[in-house]
Scaffold this active site. Structure first.
Site, PDB file in Angstrom:
ATOM      1  N   HIS A 183      37.836  71.078 -57.913  1.00 52.47           N
ATOM      2  CA  HIS A 183      37.462  70.565 -56.593  1.00 52.47           C
ATOM      3  C   HIS A 183      38.099  71.451 -55.524  1.00 52.47           C
ATOM      4  O   HIS A 183      39.222  71.924 -55.675  1.00 52.47           O
ATOM      5  CB  HIS A 183      37.934  69.106 -56.432  1.00 52.47           C
ATOM      6  CG  HIS A 183      37.339  68.463 -55.218  1.00 52.47           C
ATOM      7  ND1 HIS A 183      37.852  68.664 -53.962  1.00 52.47           N
ATOM      8  CD2 HIS A 183      36.269  67.646 -55.060  1.00 52.47           C
ATOM      9  CE1 HIS A 183      37.121  67.987 -53.079  1.00 52.47           C
ATOM     10  NE2 HIS A 183      36.142  67.372 -53.726  1.00 52.47           N
ATOM     11  N   GLU A 228      29.453  72.318 -53.758  1.00 52.93           N
ATOM     12  CA  GLU A 228      30.035  71.619 -52.624  1.00 52.93           C
ATOM     13  C   GLU A 228      30.504  72.627 -51.572  1.00 52.93           C
ATOM     14  O   GLU A 228      31.624  73.164 -51.685  1.00 52.93           O
ATOM     15  CB  GLU A 228      31.244  70.794 -53.073  1.00 52.93           C
ATOM     16  CG  GLU A 228      30.924  69.731 -54.088  1.00 52.93           C
ATOM     17  CD  GLU A 228      31.946  68.594 -54.021  1.00 52.93           C
ATOM     18  OE1 GLU A 228      31.548  67.472 -53.720  1.00 52.93           O
ATOM     19  OE2 GLU A 228      33.137  68.869 -54.256  1.00 52.93           O
ATOM     20  N   SER A 256      29.342  65.367 -47.683  1.00 56.97           N
ATOM     21  CA  SER A 256      28.868  64.382 -46.714  1.00 56.97           C
ATOM     22  C   SER A 256      27.507  63.775 -47.083  1.00 56.97           C
ATOM     23  O   SER A 256      26.678  63.514 -46.211  1.00 56.97           O
ATOM     24  CB  SER A 256      28.836  64.974 -45.298  1.00 56.97           C
ATOM     25  OG  SER A 256      30.149  65.366 -44.908  1.00 56.97           O
ATOM     26  N   GLY A 274      31.974  61.794 -51.909  1.00 53.29           N
ATOM     27  CA  GLY A 274      33.344  61.417 -51.571  1.00 53.29           C
ATOM     28  C   GLY A 274      33.378  60.140 -50.745  1.00 53.29           C
ATOM     29  O   GLY A 274      33.292  59.031 -51.275  1.00 53.29           O
ATOM     30  N   GLY A 275      33.474  60.297 -49.437  1.00 53.81           N
ATOM     31  CA  GLY A 275      33.663  59.153 -48.545  1.00 53.81           C
ATOM     32  C   GLY A 275      32.695  58.004 -48.793  1.00 53.81           C
ATOM     33  O   GLY A 275      33.109  56.835 -48.843  1.00 53.81           O
ATOM     34  N   GLU A 327      39.517  70.854 -52.850  1.00 55.73           N
ATOM     35  CA  GLU A 327      40.832  70.419 -52.346  1.00 55.73           C
ATOM     36  C   GLU A 327      41.932  70.879 -53.300  1.00 55.73           C
ATOM     37  O   GLU A 327      43.041  71.201 -52.864  1.00 55.73           O
ATOM     38  CB  GLU A 327      40.823  68.894 -52.138  1.00 55.73           C
ATOM     39  CG  GLU A 327      39.998  68.530 -50.905  1.00 55.73           C
ATOM     40  CD  GLU A 327      39.414  67.130 -50.893  1.00 55.73           C
ATOM     41  OE1 GLU A 327      39.827  66.281 -51.702  1.00 55.73           O
ATOM     42  OE2 GLU A 327      38.516  66.899 -50.055  1.00 55.73           O
ATOM     43  N   GLY A 332      33.719  66.018 -46.312  1.00 58.49           N
ATOM     44  CA  GLY A 332      34.505  65.127 -45.460  1.00 58.49           C
ATOM     45  C   GLY A 332      34.381  65.417 -43.981  1.00 58.49           C
ATOM     46  O   GLY A 332      35.145  64.901 -43.166  1.00 58.49           O
ATOM     47  N   ASN A 345      33.591  60.387 -55.952  1.00 60.15           N
ATOM     48  CA  ASN A 345      34.949  60.949 -55.991  1.00 60.15           C
ATOM     49  C   ASN A 345      35.770  60.123 -55.010  1.00 60.15           C
ATOM     50  O   ASN A 345      35.655  60.306 -53.798  1.00 60.15           O
ATOM     51  CB  ASN A 345      34.928  62.425 -55.577  1.00 60.15           C
ATOM     52  CG  ASN A 345      36.332  62.985 -55.429  1.00 60.15           C
ATOM     53  OD1 ASN A 345      37.310  62.387 -55.897  1.00 60.15           O
ATOM     54  ND2 ASN A 345      36.451  64.137 -54.783  1.00 60.15           N
ATOM     55  N   TRP A 346      36.557  59.223 -55.563  1.00 60.71           N
ATOM     56  CA  TRP A 346      37.341  58.328 -54.690  1.00 60.71           C
ATOM     57  C   TRP A 346      38.483  59.053 -53.998  1.00 60.71           C
ATOM     58  O   TRP A 346      39.108  58.508 -53.105  1.00 60.71           O
ATOM     59  CB  TRP A 346      37.912  57.166 -55.508  1.00 60.71           C
ATOM     60  CG  TRP A 346      36.924  56.131 -55.940  1.00 60.71           C
ATOM     61  CD1 TRP A 346      35.566  56.168 -55.787  1.00 60.71           C
ATOM     62  CD2 TRP A 346      37.217  54.895 -56.608  1.00 60.71           C
ATOM     63  NE1 TRP A 346      34.999  55.029 -56.321  1.00 60.71           N
ATOM     64  CE2 TRP A 346      35.994  54.236 -56.831  1.00 60.71           C
ATOM     65  CE3 TRP A 346      38.393  54.289 -57.059  1.00 60.71           C
ATOM     66  CZ2 TRP A 346      35.909  52.993 -57.466  1.00 60.71           C
ATOM     67  CZ3 TRP A 346      38.317  53.058 -57.698  1.00 60.71           C
ATOM     68  CH2 TRP A 346      37.090  52.421 -57.886  1.00 60.71           C
ATOM     69  N   LYS A 347      38.783  60.257 -54.440  1.00 63.62           N
ATOM     70  CA  LYS A 347      39.962  60.980 -53.936  1.00 63.62           C
ATOM     71  C   LYS A 347      41.193  60.074 -54.045  1.00 63.62           C
ATOM     72  O   LYS A 347      41.262  59.249 -54.962  1.00 63.62           O
ATOM     73  CB  LYS A 347      39.737  61.466 -52.504  1.00 63.62           C
ATOM     74  CG  LYS A 347      38.421  62.209 -52.334  1.00 63.62           C
ATOM     75  CD  LYS A 347      38.380  63.029 -51.086  1.00 63.62           C
ATOM     76  CE  LYS A 347      36.965  63.511 -50.858  1.00 63.62           C
ATOM     77  NZ  LYS A 347      36.899  64.716 -50.065  1.00 63.62           N
TER      78      LYS A 347
HETATM   79  C1  PEP Z   1      33.969  65.360 -52.281  1.00 65.22           C
HETATM   80  O1  PEP Z   1      35.110  64.961 -52.108  1.00 65.22           O
HETATM   81  O2  PEP Z   1      33.680  65.924 -53.329  1.00 65.22           O
HETATM   82  C2  PEP Z   1      32.983  65.156 -51.216  1.00 65.22           C
HETATM   83  C3  PEP Z   1      31.790  65.665 -51.372  1.00 65.22           C
HETATM   84  O3  PEP Z   1      33.392  64.428 -50.134  1.00 65.22           O
HETATM   85  P1  PEP Z   1      32.454  63.861 -48.950  1.00 65.22           P
HETATM   86  O4  PEP Z   1      31.260  63.225 -49.592  1.00 65.22           O
HETATM   87  O5  PEP Z   1      33.319  62.869 -48.243  1.00 65.22           O
HETATM   88  O6  PEP Z   1      32.072  65.017 -48.105  1.00 65.22           O
END
Ligand code: PEP
Length: 251
Positions: free
Chosen positions: A95, A167, A212, A233-234, A97, A173, A9-11
């Site tokens: 998601h 999640e 994470s 994500g990251g 967010e 994040g 997930n590049w956000k």
């Molecule tokens: C996400 O955005 O779905 C996510 C899991 O982010 P991260 O891996 O950065 O926690």
């Protein structure tokens, strides 16, 4: 046997130049196949580029949101059929967010999932509790409400062509990963909840973990019996990290 899925997930990250570097490295690293499915969910404007670069590769791609509507006067919205035109196979729905910052509730998320499936996209349905909810002991209630809304709106059969991403919001994040045991407990709860409606479907259903995930912690998470990969994500913005996570999923 469930094939693991690692979805990035590049956000709201990326640029034409950075994407090209990242995707070239991923293509090279995954060319021989690593025993898992992989995909990247990217911002809408990059779909043309991603389609051009990933077509013919083993890496799938998708978007991070979709309209509940098929077409019409919905300024700023993007429909599922438009995503299909750009070769998307997946789309994130619900998601945290978007639930938190854009007021998306579980009913809207279910309608987005319906729209995605009507265009043959595989929705990745994101569910998870906040820290306050975990500390309040209502994690199970939260995730079953989020999944239950989909089952009520669309029927349990809708999960046959979907992926669930557990999640925990407190792990997204933040660098705080759920322990493999914490994650496994919720994954087993989710599978049990679905099994209560359709046992065979629950056994096939991929439930991936997000929060994470990194190359350094992926293997222990993916060793859990009900964790079928990751939503990343990251770490999906770093080729070595993402490839390391894919390698862990392929073990
Ligand atoms: C996400 O955005 O779905 C996510 C899991 O982010 P991260 O891996 O950065 O926690």
């Amino acid at each position: 046997m469930r094939t693991k899925l690692v979805a990035g997930n590049w956000k709201m990250h990326g640029s034409l130049t950075a994407n090209e570097t990242l995707l070239s490295a991923l293509k090279a690293g995954l060319a021989a196949g690593v025993g898992c499915e992989s995909a990247v969910c990217v911002p809408f404007p990059f779909l043309t580029q991603v389609q051009a670069l990933l077509q013919g590769s083993p890496i799938g791609w998708g978007a991070q949101d979709v309209s509940e509507h098929a077409k019409g006067a919905y300024t700023g919205e993007v429909s599922a059929s438009m995503l299909r035109e750009f070769g998307c196979g997946y789309v994130l729905v619900g998601h945290s967010e978007r639930r938190a910052m854009h007021g998306e509730d579980s009913r809207l998320v279910a309608r987005k999932m319906r729209a995605a499936q009507a265009a043959s996209l595989v929705p990745i349905l994101c569910v998870g509790e906040t820290l306050a909810q975990r500390e309040g002991g209502v994690t199970e209630d939260v995730v079953t409400e989020q999944i239950g809304a989909v089952i009520e709106e669309l029927g349990v059969g809708s999960l046959a062509c979907a992926v669930i991403a557990y999640e925990p919001v407190w792990a997204i994040g933040t660098g705080k990963t759920a322990s493999p045991e914490q994650a496994q407990t919720v994954h087993a709860t989710i599978r049990g909840f679905v099994a209560g409606r359709d046992q065979a479907l629950a056994e096939q259903l991929r439930i991936v973990y997000g929060g994470s995930v990194k190359a350094g912690n992926a293997a222990e998470l993916f060793a859990m019996p009900d964790i079928d990969g990751g939503l990343v994500g990251g770490a999906s913005l770093d080729a070595n990290e993402f490839l390391g996570i894919c390698a862990a999923a392929g073990q």
